[in-house]
Design a protein around this motif. Structure first.
Motif, mmCIF file in Angstrom:
data_model
loop_
_atom_site.group_PDB
_atom_site.id
_atom_site.type_symbol
_atom_site.label_atom_id
_atom_site.label_comp_id
_atom_site.label_asym_id
_atom_site.label_seq_id
_atom_site.Cartn_x
_atom_site.Cartn_y
_atom_site.Cartn_z
ATOM 1 N N THR A 4 0.835 -1.209 0.000
ATOM 2 C CA THR A 4 0.000 0.000 0.000
ATOM 3 C C THR A 4 0.862 1.247 0.000
ATOM 4 O O THR A 4 0.591 2.205 -0.733
ATOM 5 C CB THR A 4 -0.955 -0.012 1.212
ATOM 6 N N PHE A 5 1.908 1.256 0.817
ATOM 7 C CA PHE A 5 2.811 2.413 0.832
ATOM 8 C C PHE A 5 3.407 2.624 -0.549
ATOM 9 O O PHE A 5 3.431 3.745 -1.059
ATOM 10 C CB PHE A 5 3.918 2.230 1.871
ATOM 11 N N GLN A 27 1.831 -3.873 -9.564
ATOM 12 C CA GLN A 27 2.553 -3.747 -8.294
ATOM 13 C C GLN A 27 3.974 -4.281 -8.446
ATOM 14 O O GLN A 27 4.905 -3.728 -7.869
ATOM 15 C CB GLN A 27 1.801 -4.475 -7.173
ATOM 16 N N LEU A 28 4.141 -5.307 -9.228
ATOM 17 C CA LEU A 28 5.476 -5.857 -9.471
ATOM 18 C C LEU A 28 6.379 -4.814 -10.135
ATOM 19 O O LEU A 28 7.556 -4.682 -9.773
ATOM 20 C CB LEU A 28 5.375 -7.113 -10.333
ATOM 21 N N ARG A 85 6.022 -1.513 -9.860
ATOM 22 C CA ARG A 85 6.301 -0.505 -8.835
ATOM 23 C C ARG A 85 7.422 -0.985 -7.905
ATOM 24 O O ARG A 85 8.345 -0.237 -7.581
ATOM 25 C CB ARG A 85 5.048 -0.200 -8.022
ATOM 26 N N LEU A 86 7.319 -2.234 -7.477
ATOM 27 C CA LEU A 86 8.344 -2.786 -6.583
ATOM 28 C C LEU A 86 9.705 -2.830 -7.272
ATOM 29 O O LEU A 86 10.735 -2.602 -6.630
ATOM 30 C CB LEU A 86 7.931 -4.177 -6.099
ATOM 31 N N HIS A 87 9.695 -3.098 -8.562
ATOM 32 C CA HIS A 87 10.952 -3.093 -9.327
ATOM 33 C C HIS A 87 11.575 -1.697 -9.312
ATOM 34 O O HIS A 87 12.789 -1.555 -9.136
ATOM 35 C CB HIS A 87 10.715 -3.563 -10.763
ATOM 36 N N PHE A 88 10.739 -0.658 -9.491
ATOM 37 C CA PHE A 88 11.256 0.711 -9.440
ATOM 38 C C PHE A 88 11.844 1.021 -8.065
ATOM 39 O O PHE A 88 12.885 1.673 -7.964
ATOM 40 C CB PHE A 88 10.155 1.722 -9.782
ATOM 41 N N TYR A 89 11.195 0.570 -7.009
ATOM 42 C CA TYR A 89 11.714 0.784 -5.653
ATOM 43 C C TYR A 89 13.056 0.069 -5.474
ATOM 44 O O TYR A 89 13.998 0.621 -4.901
ATOM 45 C CB TYR A 89 10.702 0.297 -4.608
ATOM 46 N N GLU A 90 13.126 -1.148 -5.970
ATOM 47 C CA GLU A 90 14.374 -1.922 -5.861
ATOM 48 C C GLU A 90 15.492 -1.251 -6.661
ATOM 49 O O GLU A 90 16.628 -1.152 -6.193
ATOM 50 C CB GLU A 90 14.139 -3.354 -6.354
#
Length: 113
Positions: free
Chosen positions: A49-50, A71-72, A74-79
């Motif tokens: 959610t964050f 979401q995957l 988005r998480l890749h961008f964060y990583e």
């Protein structure tokens, strides 16, 4: 109690400096928030959610939150942002040199406190 803080200085030079570091600070801070051991991030759903609610550049919030990004992704961008930390740290360190002359004295940023 009132009077603990002085009125905001409304210094445009400080606002400009803050704007100049907005992107590298987001790229450094946001991926770290969800990696911290805090109660609000204890569950994967809370971390997801964050991430969904806090975009990374160059995305605007509406584009980031849309169903066009998984979401995957988005998480890749964060990583990727986390992995690129040395680059963003170097950018912020350079910008700190620009901040130093804006500081009035060791006790306050703006003259008069």
């Amino acid at each position: 109690p009132t009077g603990l803080f002085k009125e905001m200085s409304d210094r445009s030079d400080l606002k400009a400096w803050q704007k100049s570091v907005q992107t590298p600070l987001r790229m450094l801070q946001r991926p770290r928030y969800v990696r911290t051991y805090l109660p609000e991030f204890a569950k994967e759903s809370a971390r997801d959610t964050f991430v969904k609610n806090h975009q990374l550049p160059p995305y605007e919030k509406a584009d980031w939150k849309s169903d066009n990004l998984s979401q995957l992704t988005r998480l890749h961008f964060y990583e990727q942002a986390f992995n690129d930390s040395p680059k963003y740290i170097a950018q912020v360190n350079e910008k700190l040199k620009d901040l130093e002359p804006l500081i009035h004295c060791p006790n306050c940023v703006t003259e008069g406190g």
